[in-house]
Scaffold this motif. Structure first.
Motif, PDB file in Angstrom:
ATOM      1  N   VAL A  91       0.829  -1.211   0.000  1.00 19.55           N
ATOM      2  CA  VAL A  91       0.000   0.000   0.000  1.00 19.55           C
ATOM      3  C   VAL A  91       0.862   1.259   0.000  1.00 19.55           C
ATOM      4  O   VAL A  91       0.454   2.292  -0.538  1.00 19.55           O
ATOM      5  N   ASP A  92       2.067   1.161   0.559  1.00 23.24           N
ATOM      6  CA  ASP A  92       2.964   2.321   0.526  1.00 23.24           C
ATOM      7  C   ASP A  92       3.324   2.720  -0.910  1.00 23.24           C
ATOM      8  O   ASP A  92       3.520   3.911  -1.199  1.00 23.24           O
ATOM      9  N   ILE A  93       3.408   1.739  -1.805  1.00 18.84           N
ATOM     10  CA  ILE A  93       3.680   2.053  -3.223  1.00 18.84           C
ATOM     11  C   ILE A  93       2.511   2.837  -3.804  1.00 18.84           C
ATOM     12  O   ILE A  93       2.693   3.826  -4.520  1.00 18.84           O
ATOM     13  N   ILE A  94       1.306   2.408  -3.475  1.00 17.61           N
ATOM     14  CA  ILE A  94       0.096   3.110  -3.929  1.00 17.61           C
ATOM     15  C   ILE A  94       0.083   4.547  -3.395  1.00 17.61           C
ATOM     16  O   ILE A  94      -0.224   5.495  -4.111  1.00 17.61           O
ATOM     17  N   ARG A  95       0.415   4.650  -2.136  1.00 18.47           N
ATOM     18  CA  ARG A  95       0.426   5.958  -1.466  1.00 18.47           C
ATOM     19  C   ARG A  95       1.464   6.883  -2.115  1.00 18.47           C
ATOM     20  O   ARG A  95       1.182   8.042  -2.404  1.00 18.47           O
ATOM     21  N   GLN A  96       2.657   6.377  -2.331  1.00 21.07           N
ATOM     22  CA  GLN A  96       3.758   7.197  -2.845  1.00 21.07           C
ATOM     23  C   GLN A  96       3.503   7.704  -4.256  1.00 21.07           C
ATOM     24  O   GLN A  96       3.830   8.853  -4.579  1.00 21.07           O
ATOM     25  N   PHE A  97       2.900   6.843  -5.105  1.00 25.20           N
ATOM     26  CA  PHE A  97       2.775   7.194  -6.518  1.00 25.20           C
ATOM     27  C   PHE A  97       1.344   7.536  -6.926  1.00 25.20           C
ATOM     28  O   PHE A  97       1.051   7.647  -8.119  1.00 25.20           O
ATOM     29  N   ASN A  98       0.486   7.723  -5.920  1.00 22.59           N
ATOM     30  CA  ASN A  98      -0.890   8.170  -6.168  1.00 22.59           C
ATOM     31  C   ASN A  98      -1.617   7.250  -7.150  1.00 22.59           C
ATOM     32  O   ASN A  98      -2.243   7.698  -8.110  1.00 22.59           O
ATOM     33  N   LEU A  99      -1.534   5.942  -6.886  1.00 18.53           N
ATOM     34  CA  LEU A  99      -2.190   4.943  -7.718  1.00 18.53           C
ATOM     35  C   LEU A  99      -3.522   4.542  -7.104  1.00 18.53           C
ATOM     36  O   LEU A  99      -3.942   5.120  -6.093  1.00 18.53           O
ATOM     37  N   ASP A 100      -4.173   3.561  -7.692  1.00 17.63           N
ATOM     38  CA  ASP A 100      -5.574   3.303  -7.334  1.00 17.63           C
ATOM     39  C   ASP A 100      -5.855   1.939  -6.716  1.00 17.63           C
ATOM     40  O   ASP A 100      -7.010   1.645  -6.395  1.00 17.63           O
ATOM     41  N   GLY A 101      -4.832   1.103  -6.566  1.00 20.98           N
ATOM     42  CA  GLY A 101      -5.120  -0.180  -5.952  1.00 20.98           C
ATOM     43  C   GLY A 101      -4.005  -1.187  -6.118  1.00 20.98           C
ATOM     44  O   GLY A 101      -2.972  -0.938  -6.748  1.00 20.98           O
ATOM     45  N   VAL A 102      -4.251  -2.357  -5.525  1.00 19.95           N
ATOM     46  CA  VAL A 102      -3.287  -3.460  -5.511  1.00 19.95           C
ATOM     47  C   VAL A 102      -3.930  -4.687  -6.142  1.00 19.95           C
ATOM     48  O   VAL A 102      -5.059  -5.051  -5.812  1.00 19.95           O
ATOM     49  N   ASP A 103      -3.185  -5.323  -7.033  1.00 25.01           N
ATOM     50  CA  ASP A 103      -3.591  -6.598  -7.626  1.00 25.01           C
ATOM     51  C   ASP A 103      -2.553  -7.641  -7.233  1.00 25.01           C
ATOM     52  O   ASP A 103      -1.347  -7.398  -7.349  1.00 25.01           O
ATOM     53  N   ILE A 104      -3.009  -8.787  -6.746  1.00 26.87           N
ATOM     54  CA  ILE A 104      -2.111  -9.872  -6.357  1.00 26.87           C
ATOM     55  C   ILE A 104      -2.168 -10.974  -7.410  1.00 26.87           C
ATOM     56  O   ILE A 104      -3.239 -11.490  -7.718  1.00 26.87           O
ATOM     57  N   ASP A 105      -0.995 -11.338  -7.920  1.00 25.29           N
ATOM     58  CA  ASP A 105      -0.909 -12.405  -8.915  1.00 25.29           C
ATOM     59  C   ASP A 105       0.067 -13.463  -8.399  1.00 25.29           C
ATOM     60  O   ASP A 105       1.190 -13.585  -8.872  1.00 25.29           O
ATOM     61  N   TRP A 106      -0.393 -14.243  -7.418  1.00 21.74           N
ATOM     62  CA  TRP A 106       0.417 -15.289  -6.797  1.00 21.74           C
ATOM     63  C   TRP A 106       0.233 -16.575  -7.596  1.00 21.74           C
ATOM     64  O   TRP A 106      -0.832 -17.174  -7.587  1.00 21.74           O
ATOM     65  N   GLU A 107       1.303 -16.997  -8.260  1.00 22.29           N
ATOM     66  CA  GLU A 107       1.249 -18.212  -9.065  1.00 22.29           C
ATOM     67  C   GLU A 107       2.203 -19.267  -8.508  1.00 22.29           C
ATOM     68  O   GLU A 107       3.349 -19.332  -8.935  1.00 22.29           O
ATOM     69  N   TYR A 108       1.754 -20.137  -7.545  1.00 15.81           N
ATOM     70  CA  TYR A 108       0.385 -20.316  -7.044  1.00 15.81           C
ATOM     71  C   TYR A 108       0.437 -20.715  -5.588  1.00 15.81           C
ATOM     72  O   TYR A 108       1.395 -21.388  -5.183  1.00 15.81           O
ATOM     73  N   PRO A 109      -0.564 -20.303  -4.767  1.00 17.70           N
ATOM     74  CA  PRO A 109      -0.586 -20.723  -3.362  1.00 17.70           C
ATOM     75  C   PRO A 109      -0.761 -22.235  -3.219  1.00 17.70           C
ATOM     76  O   PRO A 109      -1.594 -22.834  -3.897  1.00 17.70           O
ATOM     77  N   ALA A 110       0.063 -22.818  -2.349  1.00 19.01           N
ATOM     78  CA  ALA A 110      -0.005 -24.248  -2.010  1.00 19.01           C
ATOM     79  C   ALA A 110       0.247 -25.172  -3.197  1.00 19.01           C
ATOM     80  O   ALA A 110      -0.009 -26.375  -3.133  1.00 19.01           O
ATOM     81  N   MET A 111       0.758 -24.621  -4.309  1.00 17.94           N
ATOM     82  CA  MET A 111       1.058 -25.428  -5.502  1.00 17.94           C
ATOM     83  C   MET A 111       2.349 -24.944  -6.143  1.00 17.94           C
ATOM     84  O   MET A 111       2.704 -23.771  -6.019  1.00 17.94           O
ATOM     85  N   ARG A 112       3.000 -25.838  -6.867  1.00 23.71           N
ATOM     86  CA  ARG A 112       4.210 -25.454  -7.580  1.00 23.71           C
ATOM     87  C   ARG A 112       3.844 -24.588  -8.786  1.00 23.71           C
ATOM     88  O   ARG A 112       2.959 -24.925  -9.563  1.00 23.71           O
ATOM     89  N   GLY A 113       4.507 -23.481  -8.911  1.00 25.46           N
ATOM     90  CA  GLY A 113       4.394 -22.675 -10.116  1.00 25.46           C
ATOM     91  C   GLY A 113       5.682 -22.830 -10.892  1.00 25.46           C
ATOM     92  O   GLY A 113       5.986 -23.914 -11.394  1.00 25.46           O
ATOM     93  N   GLU A 114       6.455 -21.757 -10.964  1.00 29.53           N
ATOM     94  CA  GLU A 114       7.759 -21.843 -11.607  1.00 29.53           C
ATOM     95  C   GLU A 114       8.687 -22.711 -10.763  1.00 29.53           C
ATOM     96  O   GLU A 114       8.576 -22.780  -9.536  1.00 29.53           O
ATOM     97  N   GLU A 115       9.615 -23.372 -11.404  1.00 27.21           N
ATOM     98  CA  GLU A 115      10.584 -24.213 -10.707  1.00 27.21           C
ATOM     99  C   GLU A 115      11.313 -23.392  -9.636  1.00 27.21           C
ATOM    100  O   GLU A 115      11.781 -22.286  -9.899  1.00 27.21           O
ATOM    101  N   GLY A 116      11.397 -23.941  -8.425  1.00 25.87           N
ATOM    102  CA  GLY A 116      12.083 -23.259  -7.336  1.00 25.87           C
ATOM    103  C   GLY A 116      11.175 -22.434  -6.443  1.00 25.87           C
ATOM    104  O   GLY A 116      11.625 -21.905  -5.415  1.00 25.87           O
ATOM    105  N   ASN A 117       9.904 -22.303  -6.792  1.00 26.71           N
ATOM    106  CA  ASN A 117       8.978 -21.550  -5.942  1.00 26.71           C
ATOM    107  C   ASN A 117       8.778 -22.237  -4.597  1.00 26.71           C
ATOM    108  O   ASN A 117       8.703 -23.471  -4.514  1.00 26.71           O
ATOM    109  N   ILE A 118       8.671 -21.430  -3.562  1.00 25.65           N
ATOM    110  CA  ILE A 118       8.351 -21.946  -2.227  1.00 25.65           C
ATOM    111  C   ILE A 118       6.834 -22.058  -2.109  1.00 25.65           C
ATOM    112  O   ILE A 118       6.113 -21.139  -2.463  1.00 25.65           O
ATOM    113  N   PHE A 119       6.356 -23.201  -1.630  1.00 28.58           N
ATOM    114  CA  PHE A 119       4.919 -23.362  -1.398  1.00 28.58           C
ATOM    115  C   PHE A 119       4.711 -24.350  -0.259  1.00 28.58           C
ATOM    116  O   PHE A 119       5.507 -25.253  -0.038  1.00 28.58           O
ATOM    117  N   ARG A 120       3.635 -24.154   0.487  1.00 29.51           N
ATOM    118  CA  ARG A 120       3.319 -24.996   1.648  1.00 29.51           C
ATOM    119  C   ARG A 120       1.803 -25.136   1.776  1.00 29.51           C
ATOM    120  O   ARG A 120       1.063 -24.286   1.265  1.00 29.51           O
TER     121      ARG A 120
END
Length: 372
Positions: free
Chosen positions: A126-155
């Motif tokens: 949110v500090d990035i939004i605040r600093q640059f006067n933007l309008d929101g946050v989008d989360i693109d987590w690929e992927y929770p609890a699953m393997r995405g790219e090789e080497g990703n941490i997931f639990r």
């Protein structure tokens, strides 16, 4: 001389309509969201047709040490300034940062593992939004609890922590809303698979988010076979946008928060045989596809490629008999059908990856015609 009320009313309405057009934009009924790849460097914002969009998701912000991190401050800050300037053309345009993506999701699991780390991550986002006067946050987590790219941490704990992350970010956005006296949005791009639904709590996540962007692309064939990557309907047992939408709705996401995904790029694959124009055949290897402008101008019914259309899946594809290359993609007709699907199912709108994959705007013009 006394004028009747009717001409005065008409004159007033004409003034209102004229004022609306003078602002350059009449507020759109549906979400039209384009991802813009800032990770490549400076964005050619002068080539963005802002009037045809409601949202731009700026991709991507990285995750390091439980913080949302701009990887190139000089470039990113310039891009934010130029993107915000598009609001002179379209005052309703929203600019969101998209955190993560395929390459930068490896540290999400650590970043949201504890309450302390979640608060740290949420505040930095949110500090990035605040600093640059933007309008929101989008989360693109690929992927929770699953393997995405090789080497990703997931639990396994990612399932619950995914929800708690959105709660923490929403709380930080609430603080910012009180500071600024205006609304800020929280969205997420999610995988279209049933496994994504099974490894998250989407019915809870939607309570904290404004919109859920379902990535109804990158599907491919089952069991190592050649298949469509952004088809609206299933051609049998395959994945499809329709299946994904129904899966998320069954998990508790209301239709009016779902934004349907479209691909402005094609994906290529070499088929083992020419049977059925490659469709359903064993996949040999992936090859380059390309953005839609390139496909339309140089490959469709050219250079040995012939266009075919799967009526059941509502999906176009190209096949080259001599090279056995199959290219699956989105065209004007498939975009039109997705827009109709959005309206028929009362979804929030449509989004696409990525704006500059179609510089001649064949597809965004189709969206603009069909989602007014």
């Amino acid at each position: 001389m006394k004028l009747s009320r009717k001409p005065l009313f008409i004159l007033l309405m004409l003034c209102v309509v004229s004022s609306s057009f003078s602002l350059g934009q009449i507020k759109k009924k549906y979400i039209v969201n384009g991802y813009v790849g800032g990770f490549r460097g400076l964005v050619n914002t002068e080539e963005i047709d802002a009037d045809k969009l409601t949202h731009i998701n700026y991709a991507f912000v990285n995750v390091k040490d439980s913080l949302a991190v701009l990887t190139n401050l000089a470039t990113d800050s310039t891009n934010f300034r130029k993107l915000n300037a598009l609001k002179l053309k379209n005052p309703d345009l929203k600019i969101l940062i998209s955190i993560g993506g395929w390459a930068w999701s490896e540290n999400f699991s650590d970043a949201v593992l504890t309450e302390t780390s979640r608060q740290k991550f949420a505040k930095s986002s949110v500090d990035i939004i605040r600093q640059f006067n933007l309008d929101g946050v989008d989360i693109d987590w690929e992927y929770p609890a699953m393997r995405g790219e090789e080497g990703n941490i997931f639990r396994p704990e990612d399932k619950q922590n995914f929800t708690l992350m959105f709660k923490a970010i929403r709380q930080e956005l609430d603080i910012l809303e009180k500071e600024k006296g205006r609304k800020f949005q929280l969205t997420t791009a999610v995988g279209g698979s049933q496994s994504f639904v099974d490894n998250t709590e989407m019915g809870l996540v939607q309570r904290y988010t404004d919109y859920i962007f379902i990535m109804t692309y990158d599907y491919g064939g089952r069991n190592g076979t050649v298949g469509h990557h952004t088809n609206l309907y299933s051609d049998g047992e395959s994945s499809s946008a329709d299946k994904s939408v129904k899966s998320f709705m069954a998990a508790g996401v209301p239709a009016n928060k779902i934004v349907l995904g479209a691909a402005f790029y094609g994906k290529g694959v070499e088929a083992e045989t020419t049977n059925n124009h490659g469709l359903g055949q064993k996949r040999v290897k992936s090859v380059q596809g390309g953005g839609y402008t390139k496909l339309k101008d140089t490959l469709i019914d050219q250079s040995g490629y012939k266009k075919y259309y799967d009526e059941k899946a509502k999906a176009p594809y190209l096949f080259n008999d001599s090279t056995r290359i199959f290219i699956t993609y989105e065209d004007e007709e498939s975009i039109k059908l997705k827009c109709e699907y959005v309206k028929e199912n009362k979804l929030a709108g449509i989004f696409f990856w990525e704006y500059f994959n179609d510089p001649k705007e064949y597809l965004i013009n189709e969206i603009s015609k069909n989602l007014d």
